[in-house]
Scaffold this motif. Structure first.
Motif, PDB file in Angstrom:
ATOM      1  N   LYS A 150       0.847  -1.211   0.000  1.00 10.34           N
ATOM      2  CA  LYS A 150       0.000   0.000   0.000  1.00 10.34           C
ATOM      3  C   LYS A 150       0.874   1.249   0.000  1.00 10.34           C
ATOM      4  O   LYS A 150       0.589   2.222  -0.697  1.00 10.34           O
ATOM      5  CB  LYS A 150      -0.959  -0.016   1.193  1.00 10.34           C
ATOM      6  N   ILE A 151       1.934   1.212   0.782  1.00  8.30           N
ATOM      7  CA  ILE A 151       2.843   2.376   0.792  1.00  8.30           C
ATOM      8  C   ILE A 151       3.478   2.534  -0.587  1.00  8.30           C
ATOM      9  O   ILE A 151       3.600   3.659  -1.106  1.00  8.30           O
ATOM     10  CB  ILE A 151       3.895   2.224   1.907  1.00  8.30           C
ATOM     11  N   ASP A 152       3.831   1.416  -1.210  1.00  5.75           N
ATOM     12  CA  ASP A 152       4.417   1.494  -2.563  1.00  5.75           C
ATOM     13  C   ASP A 152       3.432   2.116  -3.548  1.00  5.75           C
ATOM     14  O   ASP A 152       3.829   2.893  -4.423  1.00  5.75           O
ATOM     15  CB  ASP A 152       4.824   0.097  -3.048  1.00  5.75           C
ATOM     16  N   THR A 153       2.160   1.763  -3.421  1.00  9.58           N
ATOM     17  CA  THR A 153       1.158   2.320  -4.341  1.00  9.58           C
ATOM     18  C   THR A 153       1.006   3.826  -4.114  1.00  9.58           C
ATOM     19  O   THR A 153       0.883   4.611  -5.064  1.00  9.58           O
ATOM     20  CB  THR A 153      -0.196   1.597  -4.144  1.00  9.58           C
ATOM     21  N   ILE A 154       1.054   4.231  -2.851  1.00  8.27           N
ATOM     22  CA  ILE A 154       0.980   5.663  -2.534  1.00  8.27           C
ATOM     23  C   ILE A 154       2.168   6.405  -3.166  1.00  8.27           C
ATOM     24  O   ILE A 154       2.020   7.487  -3.748  1.00  8.27           O
ATOM     25  CB  ILE A 154       0.931   5.848  -1.002  1.00  8.27           C
ATOM     26  N   LEU A 155       3.334   5.782  -3.088  1.00  7.35           N
ATOM     27  CA  LEU A 155       4.530   6.422  -3.675  1.00  7.35           C
ATOM     28  C   LEU A 155       4.453   6.457  -5.201  1.00  7.35           C
ATOM     29  O   LEU A 155       4.883   7.431  -5.825  1.00  7.35           O
ATOM     30  CB  LEU A 155       5.785   5.684  -3.210  1.00  7.35           C
ATOM     31  N   GLN A 156       3.855   5.412  -5.770  1.00  6.28           N
ATOM     32  CA  GLN A 156       3.672   5.431  -7.234  1.00  6.28           C
ATOM     33  C   GLN A 156       2.842   6.630  -7.651  1.00  6.28           C
ATOM     34  O   GLN A 156       3.125   7.273  -8.662  1.00  6.28           O
ATOM     35  CB  GLN A 156       2.913   4.177  -7.657  1.00  6.28           C
ATOM     36  N   ALA A 157       1.796   6.907  -6.871  1.00  9.19           N
ATOM     37  CA  ALA A 157       0.951   8.073  -7.179  1.00  9.19           C
ATOM     38  C   ALA A 157       1.800   9.338  -7.174  1.00  9.19           C
ATOM     39  O   ALA A 157       1.684  10.194  -8.057  1.00  9.19           O
ATOM     40  CB  ALA A 157      -0.195   8.173  -6.164  1.00  9.19           C
ATOM     41  N   ALA A 158       2.674   9.449  -6.177  1.00 12.19           N
ATOM     42  CA  ALA A 158       3.529  10.649  -6.091  1.00 12.19           C
ATOM     43  C   ALA A 158       4.467  10.730  -7.294  1.00 12.19           C
ATOM     44  O   ALA A 158       4.682  11.811  -7.863  1.00 12.19           O
ATOM     45  CB  ALA A 158       4.341  10.601  -4.794  1.00 12.19           C
ATOM     46  N   LEU A 159       5.006   9.587  -7.677  1.00 11.67           N
ATOM     47  CA  LEU A 159       6.003   9.578  -8.761  1.00 11.67           C
ATOM     48  C   LEU A 159       5.372   9.802 -10.129  1.00 11.67           C
ATOM     49  O   LEU A 159       6.086   9.999 -11.111  1.00 11.67           O
ATOM     50  CB  LEU A 159       6.798   8.264  -8.727  1.00 11.67           C
ATOM     51  N   MET A 160       4.040   9.785 -10.189  1.00 11.64           N
ATOM     52  CA  MET A 160       3.349  10.109 -11.443  1.00 11.64           C
ATOM     53  C   MET A 160       2.800  11.534 -11.417  1.00 11.64           C
ATOM     54  O   MET A 160       2.077  11.950 -12.329  1.00 11.64           O
ATOM     55  CB  MET A 160       2.213   9.110 -11.691  1.00 11.64           C
ATOM     56  N   ALA A 161       3.144  12.295 -10.388  1.00 10.57           N
ATOM     57  CA  ALA A 161       2.616  13.662 -10.273  1.00 10.57           C
ATOM     58  C   ALA A 161       3.158  14.537 -11.401  1.00 10.57           C
ATOM     59  O   ALA A 161       4.313  14.378 -11.820  1.00 10.57           O
ATOM     60  CB  ALA A 161       3.029  14.250  -8.925  1.00 10.57           C
ATOM     61  N   PRO A 162       2.339  15.472 -11.863  1.00  9.14           N
ATOM     62  CA  PRO A 162       2.875  16.449 -12.802  1.00  9.14           C
ATOM     63  C   PRO A 162       3.886  17.343 -12.094  1.00  9.14           C
ATOM     64  O   PRO A 162       3.770  17.586 -10.890  1.00  9.14           O
ATOM     65  CB  PRO A 162       1.633  17.251 -13.227  1.00  9.14           C
ATOM     66  N   SER A 163       4.898  17.785 -12.834  1.00  7.46           N
ATOM     67  CA  SER A 163       5.836  18.756 -12.265  1.00  7.46           C
ATOM     68  C   SER A 163       6.230  19.719 -13.363  1.00  7.46           C
ATOM     69  O   SER A 163       6.203  19.363 -14.552  1.00  7.46           O
ATOM     70  CB  SER A 163       7.072  18.058 -11.687  1.00  7.46           C
ATOM     71  N   SER A 164       6.591  20.928 -12.958  1.00 11.06           N
ATOM     72  CA  SER A 164       6.918  21.976 -13.927  1.00 11.06           C
ATOM     73  C   SER A 164       8.035  21.493 -14.861  1.00 11.06           C
ATOM     74  O   SER A 164       9.082  21.017 -14.385  1.00 11.06           O
ATOM     75  CB  SER A 164       7.368  23.212 -13.152  1.00 11.06           C
ATOM     76  N   LYS A 165       7.805  21.611 -16.122  1.00 18.63           N
ATOM     77  CA  LYS A 165       8.775  21.209 -17.160  1.00 18.63           C
ATOM     78  C   LYS A 165       9.231  19.754 -16.972  1.00 18.63           C
ATOM     79  O   LYS A 165      10.344  19.397 -17.320  1.00 18.63           O
ATOM     80  CB  LYS A 165       9.994  22.137 -17.165  1.00 18.63           C
ATOM     81  N   ARG A 166       8.430  18.966 -16.329  1.00 15.03           N
ATOM     82  CA  ARG A 166       8.744  17.563 -15.999  1.00 15.03           C
ATOM     83  C   ARG A 166      10.118  17.454 -15.319  1.00 15.03           C
ATOM     84  O   ARG A 166      10.913  16.551 -15.591  1.00 15.03           O
ATOM     85  CB  ARG A 166       8.716  16.697 -17.257  1.00 15.03           C
ATOM     86  N   ALA A 170       6.128  19.805  -5.136  1.00 11.77           N
ATOM     87  CA  ALA A 170       6.078  18.940  -3.952  1.00 11.77           C
ATOM     88  C   ALA A 170       4.651  18.828  -3.415  1.00 11.77           C
ATOM     89  O   ALA A 170       4.212  17.747  -2.994  1.00 11.77           O
ATOM     90  CB  ALA A 170       7.017  19.488  -2.870  1.00 11.77           C
ATOM     91  N   SER A 171       3.922  19.942  -3.460  1.00 12.79           N
ATOM     92  CA  SER A 171       2.555  19.931  -2.910  1.00 12.79           C
ATOM     93  C   SER A 171       1.630  19.048  -3.741  1.00 12.79           C
ATOM     94  O   SER A 171       0.763  18.359  -3.194  1.00 12.79           O
ATOM     95  CB  SER A 171       1.994  21.359  -2.854  1.00 12.79           C
ATOM     96  N   ILE A 172       1.817  19.092  -5.054  1.00 14.20           N
ATOM     97  CA  ILE A 172       0.966  18.248  -5.914  1.00 14.20           C
ATOM     98  C   ILE A 172       1.268  16.776  -5.629  1.00 14.20           C
ATOM     99  O   ILE A 172       0.346  15.954  -5.495  1.00 14.20           O
ATOM    100  CB  ILE A 172       1.183  18.597  -7.400  1.00 14.20           C
ATOM    101  N   ALA A 173       2.537  16.425  -5.511  1.00 18.03           N
ATOM    102  CA  ALA A 173       2.890  15.028  -5.207  1.00 18.03           C
ATOM    103  C   ALA A 173       2.287  14.609  -3.864  1.00 18.03           C
ATOM    104  O   ALA A 173       1.728  13.505  -3.730  1.00 18.03           O
ATOM    105  CB  ALA A 173       4.409  14.858  -5.197  1.00 18.03           C
ATOM    106  N   ALA A 174       2.375  15.489  -2.886  1.00 15.18           N
ATOM    107  CA  ALA A 174       1.814  15.177  -1.560  1.00 15.18           C
ATOM    108  C   ALA A 174       0.299  14.999  -1.638  1.00 15.18           C
ATOM    109  O   ALA A 174      -0.269  14.086  -1.030  1.00 15.18           O
ATOM    110  CB  ALA A 174       2.172  16.295  -0.575  1.00 15.18           C
ATOM    111  N   THR A 175      -0.339  15.855  -2.414  1.00 23.00           N
ATOM    112  CA  THR A 175      -1.800  15.778  -2.540  1.00 23.00           C
ATOM    113  C   THR A 175      -2.221  14.467  -3.209  1.00 23.00           C
ATOM    114  O   THR A 175      -3.178  13.810  -2.778  1.00 23.00           O
ATOM    115  CB  THR A 175      -2.320  16.984  -3.349  1.00 23.00           C
ATOM    116  N   LEU A 176      -1.489  14.080  -4.248  1.00 22.09           N
ATOM    117  CA  LEU A 176      -1.846  12.816  -4.916  1.00 22.09           C
ATOM    118  C   LEU A 176      -1.651  11.636  -3.977  1.00 22.09           C
ATOM    119  O   LEU A 176      -2.422  10.672  -4.003  1.00 22.09           O
ATOM    120  CB  LEU A 176      -1.032  12.646  -6.206  1.00 22.09           C
ATOM    121  N   MET A 177      -0.640  11.701  -3.110  1.00 21.52           N
ATOM    122  CA  MET A 177      -0.456  10.622  -2.127  1.00 21.52           C
ATOM    123  C   MET A 177      -1.660  10.562  -1.190  1.00 21.52           C
ATOM    124  O   MET A 177      -2.129   9.474  -0.828  1.00 21.52           O
ATOM    125  CB  MET A 177       0.825  10.838  -1.321  1.00 21.52           C
TER     126      MET A 177
END
Ligand SMILES: Cc1cc2nc3c(=O)[nH]c(=O)nc-3n(C[C@H](O)[C@H](O)[C@H](O)COP(=O)(O)O)c2cc1C
Length: 175
Positions: free
Chosen positions: A26-42, A94-101
């Motif tokens: 479950k923690i891995d899935t949460i981290l996957q969500a973070a690692l798929m977050a959009p970020s400025s200029k990727r 960082a905030s978007i990644a946190a929110t997706l988690m």
């Protein structure tokens, strides 16, 4: 799977947790969500430190004068970091990644809560970030945005109902 709007209606900050660990998958899935977050200029400036060690969680709970004590009783917390040099908008990244988690954690039936780190102090001398760095050992070039405490829910909170949704904050075409 929930509809996203129903999931968001039911998402509340959960600060009490059952005394049982969250499965690694479950923690891995949460981290996957973070690692798929959009970020400025990727630019993907983020790093994440997953903490499940009880002593370290207790130390993290002391990282603020108020607002972080409950982390001591969380089975896990994820510290969200970002490399400032990679992004002039690392706070948003960082905030978007946190929110997706948080969204993913809720979708899996877990409870979680954001604990602010950036711009916060442990005490008059020490920032929350520097205090966390002293025992989590992340490098100086990484800034800390927040930690997401999570676990199986030990409290229930009411979902949003329509009267608590601030519809008057929405403006069409003109303020
Ligand atoms: C940027 C941000 C910082 C927050 N910092 C903290 C915090 O340090 N400690 C805490 O217990 N809750 C923190 N929260 C959670 C808020 O208190 C919570 O989202 C708010 O009271 C609304 O409640 P709800 O999430 O249940 O809808 C934070 C939330 C956000 C978005």
């Amino acid at each position: 799977m929930n509809s996203v709007i129903e999931l968001l209606r039911n998402r509340r900050s959960i600060r009490k947790y059952e005394d049982r660990p969250v499965e690694k998958e479950k923690i891995d899935t949460i981290l996957q969500a973070a690692l798929m977050a959009p970020s400025s200029k990727r630019c993907t400036p983020w790093h994440f430190i997953v903490v499940t060690d009880k002593e370290k969680l207790a130390m993290m709970s002391n990282s603020r004068t108020m607002g972080s004590a409950f982390v001591a009783n969380a089975p896990a917390a994820i510290l969200v970091l970002a490399e400032e040099a990679k992004s002039d908008v690392w706070v948003e990244d960082a905030s978007i990644a946190a929110t997706l988690m948080m969204v993913e954690a809720n979708d899996m039936g877990l409870g979680c809560c954001w604990v602010q780190v950036r711009n916060r102090q442990k005490d008059e001398q020490t920032s929350t970030e520097d205090y966390l760095r002293s025992f989590l050992h992340f490098p100086e070039n990484l800034k800390a945005e927040c930690m997401i405490a999570l676990g199986y829910k030990g409290e229930e909170k009411k979902p949003f109902d329509d009267e608590h949704i601030l519809k008057d904050r929405v403006h069409y075409n003109d303020f």
